[in-house]
Design an enzyme around this catalytic site. Structure first.
Site, PDB file in Angstrom:
ATOM      1  N   ASP A   1       0.806  -1.225   0.000  1.00  0.00           N
ATOM      2  CA  ASP A   1       0.000   0.000   0.000  1.00  0.00           C
ATOM      3  C   ASP A   1       0.842   1.281   0.000  1.00  0.00           C
ATOM      4  O   ASP A   1       0.392   2.330   0.487  1.00  0.00           O
ATOM      5  CB  ASP A   1      -0.962   0.017   1.209  1.00  0.00           C
ATOM      6  CG  ASP A   1      -1.992  -1.105   1.152  1.00  0.00           C
ATOM      7  OD1 ASP A   1      -2.327  -1.533   0.033  1.00  0.00           O
ATOM      8  OD2 ASP A   1      -2.428  -1.556   2.223  1.00  0.00           O
ATOM      9  N   GLU A   2       2.036   1.222  -0.565  1.00  0.00           N
ATOM     10  CA  GLU A   2       2.908   2.399  -0.597  1.00  0.00           C
ATOM     11  C   GLU A   2       3.305   2.803  -2.011  1.00  0.00           C
ATOM     12  O   GLU A   2       4.204   3.619  -2.200  1.00  0.00           O
ATOM     13  CB  GLU A   2       4.165   2.154   0.253  1.00  0.00           C
ATOM     14  CG  GLU A   2       3.884   2.044   1.742  1.00  0.00           C
ATOM     15  CD  GLU A   2       5.167   1.985   2.568  1.00  0.00           C
ATOM     16  OE1 GLU A   2       6.246   2.304   2.026  1.00  0.00           O
ATOM     17  OE2 GLU A   2       5.081   1.610   3.748  1.00  0.00           O
TER      18      GLU A   2
END
Length: 284
Positions: free
Chosen positions: A228-229
């Site tokens: 999720d980055e």
């Protein structure tokens, strides 16, 4: 008449726009759209250009070779040139949640998305009937901690068989393997059900509820090895308050997920995104 899109980024320097537009004029192209951006902090120039080629004797291959030799090399550019008439092939990865899948397939059937969808891949059989309703091949590839190598190999084989250009994770509830990420760098789009960087990982609506937030969001981003980055493509929010339950958060959030993911797919398919330093430049 051929229509092309050119994406460029390089060190910011004098003469880039003049050189590119002069090149387009030389090959008898008519520019229909041009936009550019400079990242002042990193001194990087970005450009997106659309044009029509009026000379039917010029091929895309010869144009690419000429551009590389006469423009790209001089300015040390990273660049891509696309034929607008060739729709990118998109694979959908799903699990058990169907709201994003229904939305994407509905937009696809209505002609809103400039893509082809040759295949849907899932780690469960739950959504097979939806794929069959839209007459799209569905492949179940079980994926657990015990069969990761086998599952990854099958996924890659299917992607190659269907000549997939990019992947969309429509609430696919598995972590993508590093090998697959490397094969499709900046070509795997995820939808995360929070306004990243807040609440990454599992159950973000529950985390947001416990924190007492006043807005919830959804984020579509390119997948990287860091969960999720990845570079963010699109985001949106909805307001919430103390009167809302976790179920309310989830219901409101699913509307956001549909909209945000559809926007991200459209932007990527129309070649309006450029990735640099774990961020995106998104052209209108």
């Amino acid at each position: 008449m051929q229509k092309i899109t050119i994406l460029i980024h390089c060190k910011d320097q004098k003469g880039i726009i003049a050189a590119v537009t002069t090149f387009i004029a030389k090959v008898e192209g008519n520019i229909t759209y041009i936009d550019q951006h400079v990242d002042v902090e990193q001194n990087v120039f970005f450009m997106r250009l659309e044009c029509e080629l009026t000379n039917s004797t010029i091929t895309i291959e010869s144009l690419k070779a000429d551009f590389d030799k006469t423009i790209a090399t001089d300015f040390n550019m990273s660049w891509d040139l696309y034929n607008q008439e060739q729709k990118p092939k998109m694979a959908l990865f799903v699990s058990k949640y169907d709201h994003c899948l229904f939305d994407i397939l509905g937009r696809y059937s209505a002609g809103e998305l400039n893509v082809e969808i040759p295949v849907i891949i899932s780690n469960h059989n739950d959504l097979r009937s939806i794929a069959e309703r839209f007459d799209i091949p569905f492949h179940c590839v079980p994926f657990t901690k015990d069969n990761k190598e086998e599952g990854e190999a099958k996924q890659i084989e299917l992607l190659q068989r269907y000549q997939i250009n990019f992947i969309v994770l429509a609430r696919y509830m598995q972590i993508i393997t590093p090998n697959l990420i490397a094969l499709y760098e900046n070509k795997i789009i995820n939808i995360h059900h929070s306004f990243l960087p807040a609440f990454p990982g599992a159950k973000p609506y529950h985390s947001a509820f416990k924190r007492g937030v006043k807005i919830i969001g959804a984020t579509s981003h390119y997948v990287t090895a860091e969960l999720d980055e990845g570079p963010i493509i699109e985001q949106d929010i909805a307001r919430v308050s103390h009167i809302h339950s976790v179920d309310d958060f989830i219901m409101k959030g699913r509307d956001l997920e549909r909209i945000v993911l559809a926007r991200a797919i459209k932007l990527h398919a129309e070649r309006k995104t450029m990735v640099y330093s774990n961020k995106t430049v998104v052209f209108s």
